[in-house]
Design an enzyme around this catalytic site. Structure first.
Site, PDB file in Angstrom:
ATOM      1  CB  ALA A 154      10.433   6.635  18.962  1.00 44.69           C
ATOM      2  CE  LYS A 205       7.658  -0.741  10.574  1.00 44.02           C
ATOM      3  NZ  LYS A 205       7.381   0.537  11.259  1.00 44.02           N
ATOM      4  CD  GLN A 299      12.301   5.976   6.034  1.00 44.31           C
ATOM      5  OE1 GLN A 299      12.811   5.259   5.194  1.00 44.31           O
ATOM      6  NE2 GLN A 299      12.667   7.231   6.209  1.00 44.31           N
TER       7      GLN A 299
END
Length: 358
Positions: A154, A205, A299
């Site tokens: 980001a 991933k 995550q």
């Protein structure tokens, strides 16, 4: 003629705020879209002020995207139901463990002709199989849902450094609309029809990146890291074939959401960084989340637990030694060097159809 479409964004973390910068700028150039973009912001205090007020007066998310101004047409609101009111295009970008509570709060408030896109890099994996974020959103809101994922750190996008992303959308005409909302000269969008595959790559991933971070923490160098990345990528493809059969297209793994995202996350993402700190400091992941991510959730750590639950209940842990080792290091206190245990696995027979090996 008044614009017929309106965008809202559900989520205002690092990635959500970056998406708001892009969408806010693009809608101002699209005659079919209202200029105002509402963004749902969790009502919290930063430096003695409400973050919502800071965003609406200073046009900057000083907590999650400091140093980057938001377009003035991006308006922060504290209520998700208010954000989705009259919205035809809903961008969902929150940690995946919070998705159901958010959807329940806006159920019945969404326009029947609305559609959504998930920017969430996470999937729900249980003993019974995989549920993607688009499936959860569609099941709850009964609207069409696309997905977006790619090699997208980001902060680099906020700095307008060139990169690519992938949108998965089963409707070609709707894919064009979503592309118009996200595509810029520095953020290039490619559309594919494989919605689930885009999501799957974006979630798995992160587990590979945790493994790459362990390698960095041990100071083992680029050759070792490259080996872990290769094995992790192949275990992603193997899990895709086992958990979904032929629903996930092999070509999707070569899009930005696949191989490119694995590479960039393993070298520059937060999952890699926290995994490295995990080795260097010995601190547990939840504490590192608080110390380094302002409490945002990692995550890869969560998905590693979900993946292990599935492969363990299916009796196939031997076919996923890297994912199994990453889980054991994260959750069972195994030493980081055990990441190499049992990695001599033959992937030569793998294709994206159910494998006779599994």
């Amino acid at each position: 003629m008044a614009p017929t479409n309106k965008v809202c964004i559900l989520g205002s973390g690092n990635w959500g705020s970056t998406a708001a910068r892009i969408i806010g700028s693009n809608v101002a150039k699209l005659p079919d879209f209202d200029d105002t973009v509402k963004i749902w912001v969790f009502d919290e205090i930063v430096n003695g002020k409400k973050l919502i007020d800071i965003i609406n007066t200073e046009h900057e998310n000083v907590k999650y995207l400091p140093g980057h101004k938001l377009p003035t047409n991006v308006v922060a609101v504290p209520d998700a139901a208010d954000a989705v009111k009259d919205a035809t295009h809903i961008v969902v970008v929150i940690p995946h463990q919070y998705i159901q509570n958010l959807l329940d709060s806006i159920h019945g408030r969404v326009l029947p002709n609305a559609r959504a896109i998930s920017l969430i890099k996470g999937i729900a994996i249980s003993n019974h199989g995989m549920t993607t974020m688009t499936q959860i959103i569609h099941r709850t809101l009964a609207i069409p849902v696309a997905s977006l994922s790619g090699a997208n750190i980001a902060n680099e996008i906020a700095e307008e450094k060139y990169c690519e992303t992938t949108i998965g959308c089963s409707d070609p005409e709707e894919a064009i609309v979503w592309r118009s909302l996200f595509n810029t000269p520095y953020f290039q969008v490619n559309c594919v029809s494989d919605v689930i595959g885009v999501e799957f790559c974006g979630a798995l991933k992160n587990v590979v990146a945790v493994g790459a971070g362990f390698i960095d923490g041990m100071g083992l160098g680029n050759n070792t890291k490259a080996a872990i990345i290769r094995i992790g990528f192949l275990e992603m493809r193997r899990l895709a074939m086992h958990i979904s059969g032929a629903r996930i297209q092999d070509a999707t793994f070569m899009e930005s959401c696949g191989l490119a995202d694995v590479i960039t996350t393993c070298y520059g993402g937060r999952n890699r960084r926290l995994a490295e700190e995990f080795v260097l400091t010995g601190k547990p992941m939840p504490q590192l989340e608080q110390d380094l991510l302002n409490g945002q959730k990692l995550q890869g750590y969560l998905t590693a637990g979900e993946v292990h639950s599935y492969i363990d209940s299916s009796g196939i842990t031997d076919h996923f030694p890297l994912f199994t080792n990453i889980y054991s290091i994260c959750y069972q206190g195994k030493a980081p060097r055990t990441i190499f245990d049992g990695l001599n696995v033959d992937f030569s027979r793998d294709t994206l159809t159910p494998s006779p090996m599994l």
